[in-house]
Each structure stands twice: as C-alpha cells, then as structure tokens.
Design an enzyme around this catalytic site. Structure first.
Site, PDB file in Angstrom:
ATOM      1  N   ASP A  45       0.823  -1.209   0.000  1.00 30.46           N
ATOM      2  CA  ASP A  45       0.000   0.000   0.000  1.00 30.46           C
ATOM      3  C   ASP A  45       0.857   1.260   0.000  1.00 30.46           C
ATOM      4  O   ASP A  45       2.028   1.223   0.374  1.00 30.46           O
ATOM      5  CB  ASP A  45      -0.860   0.043   1.266  1.00 30.46           C
ATOM      6  CG  ASP A  45      -2.081  -0.848   1.139  1.00 30.46           C
ATOM      7  OD1 ASP A  45      -2.358  -1.315   0.029  1.00 30.46           O
ATOM      8  OD2 ASP A  45      -2.738  -1.056   2.174  1.00 30.46           O
ATOM      9  N   LYS A  67      -3.368   3.041  -2.298  1.00 31.17           N
ATOM     10  CA  LYS A  67      -4.657   3.717  -2.275  1.00 31.17           C
ATOM     11  C   LYS A  67      -4.667   4.659  -1.093  1.00 31.17           C
ATOM     12  O   LYS A  67      -4.089   4.400  -0.064  1.00 31.17           O
ATOM     13  CB  LYS A  67      -5.817   2.740  -2.209  1.00 31.17           C
ATOM     14  CG  LYS A  67      -5.564   1.575  -1.290  1.00 31.17           C
ATOM     15  CD  LYS A  67      -6.607   0.516  -1.446  1.00 31.17           C
ATOM     16  CE  LYS A  67      -6.365  -0.571  -0.424  1.00 31.17           C
ATOM     17  NZ  LYS A  67      -7.415  -0.992   0.369  1.00 31.17           N
ATOM     18  N   MET A 180      -7.929   8.587   9.509  1.00 30.84           N
ATOM     19  CA  MET A 180      -8.529   9.146   8.283  1.00 30.84           C
ATOM     20  C   MET A 180      -9.531  10.252   8.603  1.00 30.84           C
ATOM     21  O   MET A 180     -10.578  10.357   7.959  1.00 30.84           O
ATOM     22  CB  MET A 180      -9.237   8.029   7.475  1.00 30.84           C
ATOM     23  CG  MET A 180      -8.292   6.969   6.979  1.00 30.84           C
ATOM     24  SD  MET A 180      -9.126   5.588   6.195  1.00 30.84           S
ATOM     25  CE  MET A 180      -9.543   4.559   7.588  1.00 30.84           C
TER      26      MET A 180
HETATM   27  N1  SAH Z   1      -3.959  -0.206   9.010  1.00 31.50           N
HETATM   28  C1  SAH Z   1      -3.424   1.093   9.365  1.00 31.50           C
HETATM   29  C2  SAH Z   1      -4.422   2.218   9.187  1.00 31.50           C
HETATM   30  C3  SAH Z   1      -4.858   2.459   7.761  1.00 31.50           C
HETATM   31  S1  SAH Z   1      -5.995   3.792   7.629  1.00 31.50           S
HETATM   32  C4  SAH Z   1      -2.920   1.040  10.818  1.00 31.50           C
HETATM   33  O1  SAH Z   1      -3.187   0.077  11.531  1.00 31.50           O
HETATM   34  O2  SAH Z   1      -2.237   1.988  11.225  1.00 31.50           O
HETATM   35  C5  SAH Z   1      -4.926   5.128   7.225  1.00 31.50           C
HETATM   36  C6  SAH Z   1      -4.863   6.132   8.337  1.00 31.50           C
HETATM   37  O3  SAH Z   1      -3.965   5.695   9.340  1.00 31.50           O
HETATM   38  C7  SAH Z   1      -4.329   7.486   7.924  1.00 31.50           C
HETATM   39  O4  SAH Z   1      -5.361   8.272   7.346  1.00 31.50           O
HETATM   40  C8  SAH Z   1      -3.893   8.050   9.249  1.00 31.50           C
HETATM   41  O5  SAH Z   1      -4.988   8.525   9.980  1.00 31.50           O
HETATM   42  C9  SAH Z   1      -3.362   6.814   9.947  1.00 31.50           C
HETATM   43  N2  SAH Z   1      -1.892   6.660   9.826  1.00 31.50           N
HETATM   44  C10 SAH Z   1      -1.226   5.638   9.279  1.00 31.50           C
HETATM   45  N3  SAH Z   1       0.113   5.794   9.406  1.00 31.50           N
HETATM   46  C11 SAH Z   1       0.293   6.968  10.066  1.00 31.50           C
HETATM   47  C12 SAH Z   1       1.432   7.701  10.503  1.00 31.50           C
HETATM   48  N4  SAH Z   1       2.691   7.258  10.289  1.00 31.50           N
HETATM   49  N5  SAH Z   1       1.242   8.874  11.131  1.00 31.50           N
HETATM   50  C13 SAH Z   1       0.002   9.337  11.368  1.00 31.50           C
HETATM   51  N6  SAH Z   1      -1.119   8.685  10.979  1.00 31.50           N
HETATM   52  C14 SAH Z   1      -0.981   7.522  10.337  1.00 31.50           C
END
Ligand code: SAH
Length: 277
Positions: A45, A67, A180
C-alpha cells in the site's frame, strides 16, 4: 464484495497478510522481516514506508497497489483479483499493509477473497498508527488519572454518511483516536461538542508519526478544524482527542531531527540492510 475463485485449480502459493507498522523501519516485527526476506511477490500500500520497501529482496516482484482515503472502493476488487492471481503463480506472496492489517486495513475483506479461492494464508500483526503515534508523540492512550478506555474510529465513514455514535464517543474519561479524520475534522469536533464533550478537551494531530518527518499540532477540541487546515500538515495524520493529550509536553521524547541523523548513519542490521540497497 466481489469474490474471486478459480474453480478446479489449486493455488501453488501462500499469502502472508503482513502489517508493516506506522513508518519507523525498526517497528517492523521480526516475523514480518523474515517473511519479507523470503517473498517472491509483494503487493504493498501507499502507506508503507520507503525504508521498509527497501528491505524487499531484488528477486521479489514489487507491486504498488497504493490507495489513499477517498479512492478505496474502486481498486479493492482489482487488488483481490491480483492477490489470487499471484497466489497461483508464486510461492510466497506478501500483502504488505501500513500499521496493522486488521485495523482500518481491509485485511479481513482480502482474506475472505482468499478463503473463497481456497488459498492458504497467515496473518502477521503490525504496530497500528494509534500505538506508534501514541508512543512517539508522548501521549499515553490510557492513564489511570485521565482515561480509562480508548476508542479507535475512522473519520472516513462520516463522509460515506454512516451515522457516528457521538454520544458514545463524548465520554470525558475516554481517549478517542481518529484514523482518516482530517477531512472531517469539522464534523468530528461539532459532533463531540454537541454530544457534551468539552471544547477545551486537548487534541493532537500527528502527521508522519514515528518517522523523521513527524509533526505534532496541538490544540483544543473547539479548534480542531483550524488545526486540521494548517497548510504545514502533511498526510498521513492521526487525531488523538482526550485529557491524556495534555501529557504530551512533559512526555515528549522523540526528536525527528535526531531520528533523521540516525537514519543517515546506519546503526542496526535493519538500517544496514536498507542502506546496502
Ligand atoms: N492499518 C493502518 C491504518 C490504515 S488507515 C494502521 O493500523 O495503522 C490510514 C490512516 O492511518 C491514515 O489516514 C492516518 O490517519 C493513519 N496513519 C497511518 N500511518 C500513520 C502515521 N505514520 N502517522 C500518522 N497517521 C498515520
């Protein structure tokens, strides 16, 4: 959801659904590292950090199925199809996702596709953005004096006009983590305040958490929308709402500048592996 199958045929490969963590390459699990090193094909991703992609062997096929919020549904059927196709042609197929695959990662949906196609799989958990952000921004998600619970929600659902349980999220003794959520910051602050949460509740928006580009934007719930509209704010970004955020100043230990210097000078096996490529 579209289910893909190839009747009468047995896939030769296996699929590993792997969480890559929030960014810092050293937050990858040893298991994820070992599986990546043995991969024949990796579907990843947009959220997976470059340092982690650099660990994938040259011999493996790397496929970006990136995405971002807002563009999810159109591509999901294609990703499912591609996973199944790869499992029929490769031995070790890795589906690499940012954070944890089972937290807002659509991991469950992709596994349902594999089940329907009779493909063998394993799941490797990752450090989710909430945990990474919490640690690297100095914000404990629970604390006996401030929060007895924590709730992870997606702000994206709001855009899809699914109802949010504002009353349930407004509890002052609970920390709320919004994935998100940047585009719906206004709706989130209004919903919580109207349900009784104080506009004075401390909030943090943290972008690029755990990496050398990490930035923290601190404020109050009443000004969440202004914080989210800051032109300096980069994606991905996570919101933490609750009294625990007030601890961030005293518990802040992570210095992105030092982290950058550290990446510039390889120190661990993982760094060396990444730099050797
Ligand atoms: N599966 C992922 C989340 C995917 S949804 C997990 O467990 O972390 C994507 C959202 O995750 C982004 O919109 C943001 O809100 C958050 N996110 C992912 N990586 C991040 C990071 N390094 N710093 C801040 N927010 C993050």
């Amino acid at each position: 959801m579209e289910l893909v199958s190839m009747p009468g045929q047995q896939a030769k490969g296996k699929v590993w659904l792997v969480g890559a963590g929030p960014g810092d390459v050293e937050l990858l699990t040893l298991k994820a590292y070992r599986i990546l090193k043995n991969a024949d094909a990796v579907l990843y991703d947009a959220l997976v950090s470059q340092d982690i992609l650099d660990l994938i062997p040259d011999s493996a096929e790397k496929i970006a199925v990136g995405k971002r919020a807002g563009k999810h549904s159109a591509a999901q059927g294609d990703i499912n199809q591609l996973l199944v196709t790869k499992a029929f042609t490769r031995n070790n197929v890795v589906r690499l996702k940012g954070g944890d695959p089972f937290i807002f990662g659509r991991g469950g949906e992709e596994l349902q596709t594999l089940v329907a196609a009779d493909i063998v799989f394993e799941v490797v958990p990752g450090i989710t953005a909430a945990s990474g952000t919490s640690a690297y921004a100095g914000i404990p998600l629970t604390h006996r004096d401030y929060a007895q619970g924590v709730t992870f929600i997606t702000g994206h659902c709001q855009l899809a006009s699914r109802p949010m349980d504002w009353q349930g999220y407004a509890n002052a003794n609970n920390t709320l983590v919004v994935y998100m959520g940047i585009l719906s910051a206004n709706i989130i602050s209004e919903g919580l305040i109207n349900a009784g949460r104080s506009p004075e509740t401390p909030v943090a928006i943290v972008s690029n958490a755990t990496t050398s580009s990490q930035q923290r934007f601190m404020g109050k719930l009443g000004e969440l929308a202004q914080l989210a509209a800051d032109p300096a704010l980069q994606m991905p970004a996570l919101m933490i709402i609750g009294e625990v955020v007030a601890l961030a100043d005293s518990l802040n230990w992570f210095d992105p500048v030092t982290a950058q210097q550290k990446t510039a000078q390889p120190q661990t096996d993982l760094d060396i592996a990444a730099k050797a490529r």
